[in-house]
Each structure stands twice: as structure tokens, then as C-alpha cells.
Design an enzyme around this catalytic site. Structure first.
Site, PDB file in Angstrom:
ATOM      1  N   LYS A   1      16.180 -87.779 -20.468  1.00 51.98           N
ATOM      2  CA  LYS A   1      17.156 -88.873 -20.404  1.00 51.98           C
ATOM      3  C   LYS A   1      17.630 -89.173 -18.985  1.00 51.98           C
ATOM      4  O   LYS A   1      17.430 -88.392 -18.061  1.00 51.98           O
ATOM      5  CB  LYS A   1      18.305 -88.604 -21.381  1.00 51.98           C
ATOM      6  CG  LYS A   1      17.835 -88.907 -22.817  1.00 51.98           C
ATOM      7  CD  LYS A   1      18.896 -88.785 -23.869  1.00 51.98           C
ATOM      8  CE  LYS A   1      18.263 -89.170 -25.232  1.00 51.98           C
ATOM      9  NZ  LYS A   1      19.141 -88.823 -26.360  1.00 51.98           N
TER      10      LYS A   1
ATOM     11  N   ARG B   1      15.656 -81.572 -29.794  1.00 50.55           N
ATOM     12  CA  ARG B   1      14.794 -82.744 -29.980  1.00 50.55           C
ATOM     13  C   ARG B   1      14.167 -83.079 -28.633  1.00 50.55           C
ATOM     14  O   ARG B   1      14.863 -83.523 -27.721  1.00 50.55           O
ATOM     15  CB  ARG B   1      15.648 -83.914 -30.490  1.00 50.55           C
ATOM     16  CG  ARG B   1      14.860 -85.180 -30.780  1.00 50.55           C
ATOM     17  CD  ARG B   1      15.787 -86.308 -31.215  1.00 50.55           C
ATOM     18  NE  ARG B   1      15.037 -87.501 -31.540  1.00 50.55           N
ATOM     19  CZ  ARG B   1      14.564 -88.358 -30.642  1.00 50.55           C
ATOM     20  NH1 ARG B   1      14.782 -88.156 -29.356  1.00 50.55           N
ATOM     21  NH2 ARG B   1      13.878 -89.415 -31.020  1.00 50.55           N
TER      22      ARG B   1
END
Ligand code: HH2
Length: 292
Positions: free
Chosen positions: A226, A260
Site C-alpha cells: 500500500k 492479506r
């Protein structure tokens, strides 16, 4: 709405007590792998490879939730995800299949095709049918915190105290899900790294993750590749595996148990070593017994 058959998810847990959820985005526009696995064959092969690398859950998504993403229709989402779920099931995968959607119609079809986990980034707020569907199917589910919606969520996010606010939200959504008939032991919670948060909010959530773990349900972390990792390291999206590992190891140490990620093999190894270290006998020895 009726869901899939009552399902008992496979375990697949590793000895360190953590689970890796491998990301399979069947989308043209996901932030890190958009377009790479748009064809069902490529997505299925990628999913099987992630399982071979250590994923025990595969998270199949047909709609990007990156900041600014435009919503897609249920029909479009179904066209993307169903052939992939069907292909993974007929390949006999041992991984649990998760559907990353906030639409009950998409989740219902995915559950009927063999998924046993609903990953809803709206935490059952996006579709009034979703709670009943999850409850009736007996599927596992992940309730994630998001401020606003993907189209606008990164426009000046503010919190009084990000951890307190996310904790209150997750506790409220947990109660809502249980009231709606979802079994408590099926529910996992996720602070929603990058969903309506600045880089500093993401870091504070990771640093104080134990406060969310204290709610008493397994915590899922989705920091993989991210933007805040890129902001710290200066790395492009494909080159953030080291940052991803750092956040996942830290999150494990703070009590998260489901991870994840896109880069399954390196994260699996890093977590296996971390878990072996912190669960070993010497990690719990009292000072008196270790000073002799
Ligand atoms: N992050 C993304 C999507 N789904 N689900 C959970 N539970 N937690 C997350 O942090 C999370 C999530 C975004 O990542 P990705 O799927 O790689 O991108 P995109 O949404 O652009 O497809």
C-alpha cells in the site's frame, strides 16, 4: 435472500497459528496488479501458485477498492469472479475461498460456487441483504473499517483518535453482525489499512494493534504494497515487499493472525520465523527461571 449451502471452512492453519490470505484480483484496475489476472485461466493459475507458497485462504475480488475507484455492477463482478472460483474448486484447491465483495448477490453466487468466506470492506453496511446472507450460509466473514467510500475516502481523513474510533466502529459492527445471526466465532475484524486513512493513521493503527486485538476476535491486516509503504521507502508498488513484511511481522507481534498479501512466499517465511521465535518455550519463561 438465500445463500449457499451451510459450509464448514477448511482449517489449513499453520503451526504458528497464523493464516495467509493470498490476493487474487480479477480486475483491470486494482492498484498493484490490475489487469495482470483478468483472464480466468491466469487468475486460477495465480491462485494455485499462492496456495503452493503458503496461502490458506484465497481472496477473490472483481471490483477494485483503490482510492478513487469507480463502482462496478453486480453482473460485471460476477462475470469476473465466478469462473475463477469454479476453476479453483474444480482444481481441488485445499485453500478456503474468500469473496471480496460488498454486494449480497455476488457473495451469494460465490458461496453457491464454493466460497466459504465473505470479505466485506463495508462491514455489512453496503447491502442490507448481506448480514442475513452471511448468517444463513454459515460462512466466515471479515468486517473491515473504512471511512467513507473508495471514491472519496482519501479526501482529508480525520479522526479524534484513530485507534479509538476504529475500535468503536469494529465493536459496533461485530455486535451488528451477531445481532443479525452471524456466529461470533465466524467473525474477523480488520482496521482497513489505507481506507480513509493518512500514512500516519496507518502507522498508528499498526503500532497500537493490540488495542484492536483486545476486542477478542482474530484481526486481519491488509497492508500489502500500500501507498504508505511507498511514501516511507520511495519504492514503486511492485517493489514494496520488504515494507509489507515489516508491517506484517509487527502486526503478528501485536496479535494479528490473518495476513492479506500479494507476495505470499516471502511473507509466509517471515511470519513462520517470527511465530517460531515468539511461541518458543524461552519466549514465555519467567525472569526467575531464565536467570539461573
Ligand atoms: N485491501 C484491499 C482490498 N480488500 N480487504 C480487507 N479485508 N483488508 C484490506 O486491507 C483490503 C481488502 C485493497 O487491496 P487490493 O485488493 O490489492 O487492491 P484493489 O482494491 O485496488 O483491488
Amino acid at each position: 435472500m438465500t445463500g449457499g449451502a451451510h459450509v464448514a471452512p477448511r482449517e489449513g492453519r499453520t503451526t504458528g497459528g497464523f493464516r495467509i490470505m493470498g490476493v487474487v484480483n480479477v480486475t483491470p484496475d486494482s492498484f498493484s496488479d490490475g489487469g495482470r489476472y483478468s483472464e480466468p485461466e491466469a487468475a486460477i493459475a495465480h491462485g494455485l501458485e499462492l496456495v503452493a507458497q503458503g496461502a490458506s485462504i484465497l481472496d477473490i475480488g472483481g471490483e477494485s477498492t483503490r482510492p478513487g475507484a469507480e463502482p462496478v455492477s453486480a453482473a460485471q463482478e460476477l462475470r469476473r469472479i465466478l469462473p475463477v472460483i469454479e476453476g479453483l474448486v474444480s482444481a481441488g484447491t485445499l485453500a478456503q475461498i474468500s469473496i471480496d465483495t460488498s454486494k449480497a448477490a455476488v457473495a451469494a453466487a460465490a458461496l453457491a460456487a464454493g466460497a466459504t468466506f465473505v470479505n466485506d470492506v463495508t462491514a455489512l453496511r453496503g447491502d442490507p441483504e448481506m448480514a442475513g446472507l452471511v448468517a444463513g450460509s454459515g460462512a466466515d466473514c471479515c468486517l473491515m473499517h473504512m471511512r467513507g467510500e473508495p471514491r472519496t475516502m482519501q479526501l482529508d481523513p480525520r479522526y479524534a483518535d484513530v485507534v479509538d474510533d476504529v475500535k468503536a466502529f469494529l465493536a459496533e459492527r461485530l455486535a451488528f453482525a451477531i445481532d443479525g445471526g452471524v456466529a461470533r466465532e465466524r467473525i474477523m475484524l480488520d482496521p482497513g489499512i489505507g481506507f480513509g486513512k493518512t500514512g500516519e493513521h496507518n502507522l498508528e493503527l499498526l503500532a497500537r494493534l493490540d488495542e484492536l486485538v483486545a476486542i477478542g476476535r482474530p484481526v486481519v491486516i491488509g497492508s500489502s504494497r500500500k501507498g504508505f509503504l511507498g511514501a516511507i521507502t520511495g519504492r514503486a508498488v511492485d517493489d514494496r515487499v520488504a515494507g509489507t513484511i515489516a508491517t506484517n511481522v509487527l502486526a503478528y507481534e501485536r496479535g494479528a493472525r490473518v495476513f492479506r498479501v500479494h507476495d505470499v512466499a516471502p511473507v509466509h517465511d517471515a511470519l513462520a520465523v517470527t511465530a517460531a521465535t515468539v511461541t518458543a518455550p524461552w519466549a514465555t519463561r519467567t525472569p526467575t527461571s531464565s536467570t539461573r
